[in-house]
Design a protein around this motif. Structure first.
Motif, PDB file in Angstrom:
ATOM      1  N   LYS A 155       0.821  -1.220   0.000  1.00 32.58           N
ATOM      2  CA  LYS A 155       0.000   0.000   0.000  1.00 32.58           C
ATOM      3  C   LYS A 155       0.852   1.265   0.000  1.00 32.58           C
ATOM      4  O   LYS A 155       0.491   2.277  -0.613  1.00 32.58           O
ATOM      5  CB  LYS A 155      -0.935  -0.004   1.204  1.00 32.58           C
ATOM      6  N   LYS A 156       1.974   1.210   0.666  1.00 34.91           N
ATOM      7  CA  LYS A 156       2.850   2.379   0.735  1.00 34.91           C
ATOM      8  C   LYS A 156       3.326   2.787  -0.658  1.00 34.91           C
ATOM      9  O   LYS A 156       3.317   3.978  -1.007  1.00 34.91           O
ATOM     10  CB  LYS A 156       4.040   2.067   1.638  1.00 34.91           C
ATOM     11  N   ILE A 157       3.728   1.800  -1.455  1.00 36.10           N
ATOM     12  CA  ILE A 157       4.195   2.095  -2.809  1.00 36.10           C
ATOM     13  C   ILE A 157       3.046   2.587  -3.681  1.00 36.10           C
ATOM     14  O   ILE A 157       3.188   3.562  -4.432  1.00 36.10           O
ATOM     15  CB  ILE A 157       4.853   0.851  -3.439  1.00 36.10           C
ATOM     16  N   LEU A 158       1.888   1.947  -3.582  1.00 32.44           N
ATOM     17  CA  LEU A 158       0.751   2.362  -4.411  1.00 32.44           C
ATOM     18  C   LEU A 158       0.305   3.773  -4.065  1.00 32.44           C
ATOM     19  O   LEU A 158      -0.021   4.573  -4.958  1.00 32.44           O
ATOM     20  CB  LEU A 158      -0.411   1.381  -4.254  1.00 32.44           C
ATOM     21  N   LEU A 255       8.682  -9.176   0.202  1.00 30.20           N
ATOM     22  CA  LEU A 255       8.893  -8.773   1.599  1.00 30.20           C
ATOM     23  C   LEU A 255      10.027  -7.775   1.772  1.00 30.20           C
ATOM     24  O   LEU A 255      10.154  -7.166   2.842  1.00 30.20           O
ATOM     25  CB  LEU A 255       9.137 -10.007   2.474  1.00 30.20           C
ATOM     26  N   THR A 256      10.846  -7.576   0.750  1.00 33.68           N
ATOM     27  CA  THR A 256      11.881  -6.531   0.841  1.00 33.68           C
ATOM     28  C   THR A 256      11.249  -5.143   0.864  1.00 33.68           C
ATOM     29  O   THR A 256      11.903  -4.168   1.221  1.00 33.68           O
ATOM     30  CB  THR A 256      12.848  -6.616  -0.354  1.00 33.68           C
ATOM     31  N   GLY A 257       9.990  -5.048   0.471  1.00 27.72           N
ATOM     32  CA  GLY A 257       9.321  -3.753   0.431  1.00 27.72           C
ATOM     33  C   GLY A 257       9.585  -2.967  -0.832  1.00 27.72           C
ATOM     34  O   GLY A 257       9.177  -1.810  -0.951  1.00 27.72           O
ATOM     35  N   GLU A 258      10.243  -3.602  -1.820  1.00 27.18           N
ATOM     36  CA  GLU A 258      10.627  -2.883  -3.033  1.00 27.18           C
ATOM     37  C   GLU A 258       9.623  -3.055  -4.171  1.00 27.18           C
ATOM     38  O   GLU A 258       9.679  -2.311  -5.154  1.00 27.18           O
ATOM     39  CB  GLU A 258      12.003  -3.361  -3.504  1.00 27.18           C
ATOM     40  N   PHE A 259       8.728  -4.031  -4.062  1.00 29.17           N
ATOM     41  CA  PHE A 259       7.786  -4.310  -5.146  1.00 29.17           C
ATOM     42  C   PHE A 259       6.371  -3.870  -4.778  1.00 29.17           C
ATOM     43  O   PHE A 259       5.931  -4.051  -3.635  1.00 29.17           O
ATOM     44  CB  PHE A 259       7.777  -5.803  -5.476  1.00 29.17           C
ATOM     45  N   THR A 266      -2.847 -17.918  -0.707  1.00 32.34           N
ATOM     46  CA  THR A 266      -3.503 -17.863   0.592  1.00 32.34           C
ATOM     47  C   THR A 266      -2.545 -18.183   1.727  1.00 32.34           C
ATOM     48  O   THR A 266      -2.691 -17.654   2.833  1.00 32.34           O
ATOM     49  CB  THR A 266      -4.658 -18.891   0.607  1.00 32.34           C
ATOM     50  N   TRP A 267      -1.572 -19.048   1.450  1.00 29.81           N
ATOM     51  CA  TRP A 267      -0.644 -19.495   2.492  1.00 29.81           C
ATOM     52  C   TRP A 267       0.285 -18.381   2.984  1.00 29.81           C
ATOM     53  O   TRP A 267       1.008 -18.572   3.943  1.00 29.81           O
ATOM     54  CB  TRP A 267       0.168 -20.691   1.979  1.00 29.81           C
ATOM     55  N   GLN A 268       0.266 -17.215   2.336  1.00 27.99           N
ATOM     56  CA  GLN A 268       1.107 -16.097   2.774  1.00 27.99           C
ATOM     57  C   GLN A 268       0.333 -15.072   3.604  1.00 27.99           C
ATOM     58  O   GLN A 268       0.867 -14.005   3.919  1.00 27.99           O
ATOM     59  CB  GLN A 268       1.733 -15.387   1.560  1.00 27.99           C
ATOM     60  N   ILE A 269      -0.898 -15.374   3.963  1.00 26.41           N
ATOM     61  CA  ILE A 269      -1.714 -14.400   4.701  1.00 26.41           C
ATOM     62  C   ILE A 269      -1.031 -13.951   5.986  1.00 26.41           C
ATOM     63  O   ILE A 269      -0.926 -12.752   6.279  1.00 26.41           O
ATOM     64  CB  ILE A 269      -3.107 -14.991   5.014  1.00 26.41           C
ATOM     65  N   ASP A 270      -0.573 -14.899   6.794  1.00 27.91           N
ATOM     66  CA  ASP A 270       0.073 -14.529   8.054  1.00 27.91           C
ATOM     67  C   ASP A 270       1.356 -13.753   7.822  1.00 27.91           C
ATOM     68  O   ASP A 270       1.646 -12.783   8.529  1.00 27.91           O
ATOM     69  CB  ASP A 270       0.365 -15.783   8.881  1.00 27.91           C
ATOM     70  N   SER A 271       2.132 -14.165   6.846  1.00 32.51           N
ATOM     71  CA  SER A 271       3.382 -13.477   6.538  1.00 32.51           C
ATOM     72  C   SER A 271       3.118 -12.049   6.087  1.00 32.51           C
ATOM     73  O   SER A 271       3.834 -11.117   6.490  1.00 32.51           O
ATOM     74  CB  SER A 271       4.149 -14.237   5.450  1.00 32.51           C
ATOM     75  N   ALA A 272       2.093 -11.846   5.275  1.00 34.34           N
ATOM     76  CA  ALA A 272       1.752 -10.503   4.809  1.00 34.34           C
ATOM     77  C   ALA A 272       1.363  -9.605   5.970  1.00 34.34           C
ATOM     78  O   ALA A 272       1.702  -8.416   6.001  1.00 34.34           O
ATOM     79  CB  ALA A 272       0.623 -10.573   3.787  1.00 34.34           C
ATOM     80  N   ALA A 273       0.657 -10.170   6.938  1.00 27.37           N
ATOM     81  CA  ALA A 273       0.235  -9.388   8.103  1.00 27.37           C
ATOM     82  C   ALA A 273       1.425  -8.929   8.939  1.00 27.37           C
ATOM     83  O   ALA A 273       1.343  -7.914   9.645  1.00 27.37           O
ATOM     84  CB  ALA A 273      -0.724 -10.206   8.960  1.00 27.37           C
ATOM     85  N   LYS A 274       2.516  -9.674   8.843  1.00 20.65           N
ATOM     86  CA  LYS A 274       3.713  -9.343   9.628  1.00 20.65           C
ATOM     87  C   LYS A 274       4.746  -8.555   8.833  1.00 20.65           C
ATOM     88  O   LYS A 274       5.839  -8.270   9.345  1.00 20.65           O
ATOM     89  CB  LYS A 274       4.346 -10.640  10.152  1.00 20.65           C
ATOM     90  N   GLY A 276       6.756  -5.516   6.973  1.00 20.84           N
ATOM     91  CA  GLY A 276       7.109  -4.205   7.519  1.00 20.84           C
ATOM     92  C   GLY A 276       6.444  -3.055   6.804  1.00 20.84           C
ATOM     93  O   GLY A 276       6.918  -1.916   6.869  1.00 20.84           O
ATOM     94  N   PHE A 277       5.338  -3.320   6.124  1.00 24.63           N
ATOM     95  CA  PHE A 277       4.592  -2.301   5.390  1.00 24.63           C
ATOM     96  C   PHE A 277       3.154  -2.778   5.255  1.00 24.63           C
ATOM     97  O   PHE A 277       2.884  -3.976   5.334  1.00 24.63           O
ATOM     98  CB  PHE A 277       5.215  -2.064   4.005  1.00 24.63           C
ATOM     99  N   PRO A 278       2.200  -1.868   5.081  1.00 24.54           N
ATOM    100  CA  PRO A 278       0.796  -2.285   4.949  1.00 24.54           C
ATOM    101  C   PRO A 278       0.559  -2.987   3.621  1.00 24.54           C
ATOM    102  O   PRO A 278       1.075  -2.577   2.575  1.00 24.54           O
ATOM    103  CB  PRO A 278       0.029  -0.960   5.017  1.00 24.54           C
ATOM    104  N   THR A 279      -0.209  -4.080   3.670  1.00 24.11           N
ATOM    105  CA  THR A 279      -0.475  -4.863   2.469  1.00 24.11           C
ATOM    106  C   THR A 279      -1.977  -5.029   2.255  1.00 24.11           C
ATOM    107  O   THR A 279      -2.782  -4.808   3.159  1.00 24.11           O
ATOM    108  CB  THR A 279       0.161  -6.262   2.565  1.00 24.11           C
TER     109      THR A 279
END
Length: 416
Positions: A155-158, A255-259, A266-274, A276-279
């Protein structure tokens, strides 16, 4: 998805999955040891040991059915090979949990019992999901849940690029968003185009979203889908690393925050929540608008043929326990997250986790890879497809020529 592997060898080449598990020694008793007074269960989750929530979940369904379950866990490739071997030797377990493209392979080998043969009702399962367990008009497995793909976004990049994700409705609006991100000095999108089943899995939403069919890999619609991906690399909207990216490495890039965007599941839901940027997520758009069909991942409960057919009565109780609405929710949250495979289960998980609503919608519009009665032909078609995608993205051939070769390869491999 995050618990499955690449294709197996020999007969197992027909069994394709999505990501690799570490090879882990089997846990639990062998079939021969357990057949006396227990029911045997094989699954592809060696990362979940005997003390895990998953093992307790399986054990509880055995207790409810009045028996002890002795569970053995293999990685996916080893599980499929062991299952084929056990079927040949007449020493199969009572229950096997299989990645969904493997169901038709074992059914075609004659080692699975049709659900109708012991009276298990399958109409309550979503039609688009359960078709992956069908072969020649019979259902040989039922889904414990499903996962699928969408576009995660940063969200930060968008926000910085002035992109509203709600405006992404088709390929034109997606391309416009990607170009805005690039103009803002950021990296637009990453995905997995590796030359394995993962590459086909990630390409299918664009392939199907263009209106292409797996029976004709070189159709004009298929070429359009591959041209889309190729243009992203050519125009600098996606990195060249996608050619070798697995779904895990793609996620690490995100997850680097560059893309701005990453295609993942679906299996990345928990990882996305953690992160370092809003997703957030948006559905993968079809070319002309609407949601593209995405491929379903996830395991099916299957019942190998038993010499003692009296065992099926208890097996049916175990399967029913695993697939009640409450049971599907428990499985879904244990694996963070599987989307339940029935309407009742989906409503129940949404009551518990309202944030899963976009993923429920994605699963409802998803499609099984072996659907359209492709069955055991799918792995051969998929290999031809990912080979074509690799050739086009690497510049070895144009999208049209790469898919023309792919269609010829698939035709030769399948015999039609």
């Amino acid at each position: 998805m995050n618990r499955t592997s690449a294709k197996a060898a020999v007969l197992g080449t027909a069994v394709l999955a999505l990501t690799a598990c570490a090879s882990t020694p089997p846990q639990g008793a062998t079939t021969a040891e357990a057949k006396g007074g227990a029911y045997t269960w094989w699954d592809p989750y060696p990362q979940h040991d005997a003390g895990s929530a998953w093992a307790k979940r399986v054990g509880a369904c055995g207790q409810q059915a009045g028996v002890t379950i002795q569970r053995t866990a293999y990685d996916t490739t080893a599980l499929t090979n062991q299952a084929l071997l056990a079927g040949q030797e007449g020493n199969a377990p009572d229950v096997i949990l299989l990645d969904n493209p493997a169901v038709s392979t074992l059914a075609d080998a004659g080692m699975l019992t049709a659900m109708s043969d012991f009276g298990l009702e399958v109409n309550r399962f979503d039609k688009n999901l359960i078709t992956a367990g069908e072969l020649d008009g019979k259902t040989y497995g039922i889904p414990i849940g499903a996962n699928t793909l969408a576009l995660y976004y940063n969200k930060k990049i968008l926000d910085a690029a002035g992109v509203d994700p709600e405006t992404i409705k088709d390929w034109v609006s997606l391309n416009a968003a990607l170009k805005k991100v690039k103009e803002a000095g950021k990296k637009p999108i990453t995905f997995a185009a590796i030359g394995t089943e993962e590459g086909s899995f990630q390409f299918l939403p664009w392939f199907w979203g263009a209106g292409a069919q797996l029976t004709q890999l070189d159709s004009p619609q298929a070429v359009e889908a591959l041209q889309l991906w190729s243009s992203w690399l050519k125009d600098g909207l996606a990195p060249n690393s996608v050619i070798s990216n697995s779904q895990n490495t793609t996620w690490e890039e995100f997850l680097t925050g560059e893309f701005a965007f990453a295609e993942n599941g679906t299996w990345q839901i928990d990882s996305a929540a953690k992160a370092g940027f809003p997703t957030g997520i948006v559905q993968i758009p079809a070319k002309a608008g609407g949601t593209a069909p995405t491929p379903t991942g996830g395991e099916f409960i299957t019942v190998p043929v038993q010499k003692d057919t009296k065992r099926y009565d208890v097996t049916k109780k175990i399967l029913e326990c695993m697939t009640t609405p409450e049971g599907l929710v428990e499985t879904g949250t244990t694996f963070a997250y599987y989307i339940p495979s029935t309407a009742d289960g989906q409503q129940a998980i949404l009551a518990k986790e309202p944030s899963l609503k976009p993923w429920v919608a994605a699963v409802q519009s998803a499609k099984g890879r072996t659907s359209d009665n492709l069955g055991t032909k799918y792995p051969k078609i998929s290999e031809a497809l990912w080979t074509g995608v690799q050739k086009a993205l690497s510049g070895a051939a144009s999208p049209a020529d790469a898919l023309k070769e792919a269609q010829a390869q698939a035709k030769q491999a399948t015999g039609n």
